[in-house]
Scaffold this motif. Structure first.
Motif, PDB file in Angstrom:
ATOM      1  N   ASP B   7       0.850  -1.193   0.000  1.00 28.84           N
ATOM      2  CA  ASP B   7       0.000   0.000   0.000  1.00 28.84           C
ATOM      3  C   ASP B   7       0.884   1.240   0.000  1.00 28.84           C
ATOM      4  N   ALA B   9      -0.818   4.464  -0.579  1.00 31.10           N
ATOM      5  CA  ALA B   9      -1.858   5.472  -0.801  1.00 31.10           C
ATOM      6  C   ALA B   9      -1.768   6.643   0.171  1.00 31.10           C
ATOM      7  N   GLY B  72      -3.330  -1.787  -2.145  1.00 33.38           N
ATOM      8  CA  GLY B  72      -4.263  -0.711  -1.815  1.00 33.38           C
ATOM      9  C   GLY B  72      -4.444   0.186  -3.030  1.00 33.38           C
ATOM     10  N   SER B 104      -8.068   1.583  -0.116  1.00 27.08           N
ATOM     11  CA  SER B 104      -7.213   1.789   1.067  1.00 27.08           C
ATOM     12  C   SER B 104      -8.010   2.309   2.269  1.00 27.08           C
ATOM     13  N   PRO B 194      -3.454   2.602   6.422  1.00 30.40           N
ATOM     14  CA  PRO B 194      -3.946   1.242   6.120  1.00 30.40           C
ATOM     15  C   PRO B 194      -2.903   0.192   6.534  1.00 30.40           C
ATOM     16  N   LEU B 199      -5.703  -5.006   4.850  1.00 31.04           N
ATOM     17  CA  LEU B 199      -5.778  -5.160   3.390  1.00 31.04           C
ATOM     18  C   LEU B 199      -5.880  -6.637   3.020  1.00 31.04           C
TER      19      LEU B 199
END
Lengths: 348, 238
Positions: B7, B9, B72, B104, B194, B199
């Protein structure tokens, strides 16, 4: 030869997503996706639009390149990627993708200089480059003269544009003549119907006083303005604009300066080889004028075919293959994308 | 099954290798075997690949041992977001394994229910928010882990009004913390970003079922900044 390095190259520095595969000096695949049509209505490349397009295009372009070359990622010896210079966000997509491929396939990665790759690509067409050589790199983002002593180790910048790049001047002049973006191809076409000496447009940085400080530098901003003034004066007088003559005369001014300075660089350094690369090297007048003038001075000029002059993945693979063969150490996995990567750095 | 989770994001860039097994009561069936997370909004491109390399090494796994990749999808600042997605897409292609996308913000929504204890009801509706820069936040509202709004981007003051109408009581995520003064909600302290566990949990069913891989399309939520070319400016004096 099978023992020559098999290298995959990824290029995303501007609006072309390129993946190429090269073995030694042999081009095996050159897959390309372009977002140029998405930028046309903006009159120039929009960085975020380019970055988004790279993300969408990279996987299918990689697929096509591998299929075309008939190899898998497991077969390649290394993955090369343009680390700079170029648009930061666009470069980052290619660099991150290359790292993903390199980590997954457990291959070494080479973050390479885009401009050095424009020089290296000529190896695919004309074989090993005699060194030293002079390189003229002309595109929408760059206009540079380089002394190439050792392509694997570094190149020495001799001069560059002090304002607009040559390709940028083509784009801007095309726009004021009502021709589409990118401006290079339509101006080249229009110029074929015109007279190159119809209008005496200025040759930037060629006056004696300029040559003292800027012998190998270029300037195209004044030329662009001179064309604009000439066209506007015609329009104000209610006269038609002779597009072919303007295009031919403008193009002649650009090509005249580029070739004159490139040959001057060859002669100043006693070098007998000139290699020309970058998108503007696809211009037919630049190619013809360079060949004429180099022949007169006993200089060998090497210009790859137009498809290899514009941005592509094969050029990155060609440089990568050269670096692997020269025993240059690969880059680290934390290699950054560097939008202002200096010419003296060939790989990071 | 070993799954790589990525991830990028938010300012945090995260890579983890997660074991996805069978779920139990209050147990999503995901175990983080090795994870790395670093907070540096400007270095996603430098940080992520070494993190991937290092989590694999930590558990003595090779890339080819991975069964799937979960990434994400954002929303998040574009440049950093693309780093995670293109890394995931490239690795998925190279390894010929499926990639699965997760919003996310959903990971934060999942964690909001989790931090109150497995099996315990979430404290009403929860706002999950991350920093969208330009004085805006990316946000969505969750009721017991289920997203009840589309992911959106907006000014904190407008989000405050919207979530007040929806009866949201608490908030999670760095965006909620950054604009706590504007958002009159009870703040859940952690996680701010996140997590790999969340996830993975949100994609676990797809992973276990061996669903077809998905194209990882980022949730940009904003158009590129660009204006169409205007008419040319005259260069001659009037």
């Amino acid at each position: 030869m099978a023992d020559e390095p098999l290298v995959l190259g990824i290029e995303t520095s501007c609006d072309e997503t390129g993946v190429g595969v090269v073995r030694g000096h042999t081009l095996l695949a050159d897959a390309l996706a372009s977002s140029v049509d998405e930028h046309a209505r903006f009159g120039g490349v929009v960085p975020e639009v380019a970055s988004r397009a790279h993300l969408e295009a990279i996987v299918p372009t990689m697929r096509r390149a591998l299929d075309e070359a008939g190899v898998t990622l497991a077969d390649v010896d290394a993955i090369a990627v343009t680390a700079g210079p170029g648009l930061a966000g666009a470069l980052l997509v290619g660099v991150a993708a290359a790292k993903g491929y390199a980590v997954a396939a457990e291959k070494p990665i080479y973050g390479v200089n885009h401009l050095a790759a424009h020089v290296a690509v000529d190896r695919l067409e004309h074989g090993p480059l005699p060194e030293p050589a002079i390189a003229l790199l002309v595109s929408g983002g760059h206009s540079s003269l380089l002394l190439v002593d050792d392509l694997a180790g570094g190149v020495q910048p001799l001069g560059a544009t002090i304002d607009d790049a040559a390709g940028e001047a083509f784009d801007k002049v095309a726009r004021l003549l009502g021709l589409p973006f990118p401006g290079g191809p339509p101006i080249d076409r229009a110029a074929r119907e015109g007279e190159p000496d119809a209008i005496g447009f200025p040759r930037g940085l060629t006056a004696p006083k300029d040559l003292a400080a800027h012998r190998f530098d270029f300037s195209f901003s004044g030329l662009k303005t001179a064309v604009a003034r000439w066209v506007e004066a015609r329009e104000r007088a209610g006269e038609p604009v002779p597009v072919p003559d303007v295009a031919a005369s403008f193009q002649e001014a650009v090509c005249d300066v580029l070739t004159a300075k490139a040959i001057d660089a060859c002669r100043a350094h006693g070098i007998g080889t000139l290699v020309i690369g970058g998108g503007v090297a696809a211009n037919s007048r630049l190619r013809a004028l360079a060949e004429d003038r180099c022949a007169k001075h006993g200089i060998t000029v090497r210009v790859p075919r137009p498809k290899l002059c514009t941005d592509n993945g094969a050029m990155v693979a060609a440089l990568g293959s050269h670096l692997v063969a020269a025993g240059v150490a690969p880059s680290r996995l934390d290699l950054p994308a560097d939008s202002a990567m200096p010419l003296t750095v060939v790989s990071v | 099954m070993l799954v790589l989770v990525l991830d990028s994001a938010t300012p945090a860039v995260t890579a983890a290798v997660v074991e996805v097994g069978e779920p139990g009561v209050g147990d999503p069936g995901v175990v983080v075997r090795a994870g790395r997370s670093a907070v540096d909004a400007r270095a996603h491109g430098e940080l992520l690949a070494p993190q991937v390399d290092s989590v694999l090494r930590e558990i003595g796994a090779r890339p080819r041992d991975l069964a799937a990749i979960v990434a994400g999808l954002g929303p998040g600042p574009f440049t950093g977001l693309r780093v995670g997605l293109v890394t995931a897409a490239g690795m998925g292609q190279a390894l010929d394994i499926p990639t699965y996308g997760v919003c996310s913000l959903d990971a934060l929504g999942w964690s909001a229910a989790r931090v109150n204890g497995p099996g315990r009801a979430a404290p009403g509706k929860v706002l999950a928010a991350t920093d969208a820069r330009r004085r805006e936040i990316y946000w969505a509202v969750y009721a017991d882990r289920v997203r009840v709004t589309e992911p959106q981007v907006g000014r904190p003051v407008d989000v405050a009004a919207a979530v007040a109408r929806m009866g949201v009581l608490s908030a999670i995520g760095e965006g909620a913390h950054k604009y706590a003064a504007v958002l009159p909600l009870a703040l859940l302290d952690e996680p701010r970003y996140p997590t790999a566990e969340a996830l993975a949990a949100l994609a676990a069913e797809r992973v276990r079922a061996g669903r077809p891989g998905e194209r990882l399309t980022p949730l940009y939520l904003r158009r590129p900044d660009a204006v169409a070319a205007a008419g040319r400016k005259p260069v001659l004096q009037a």
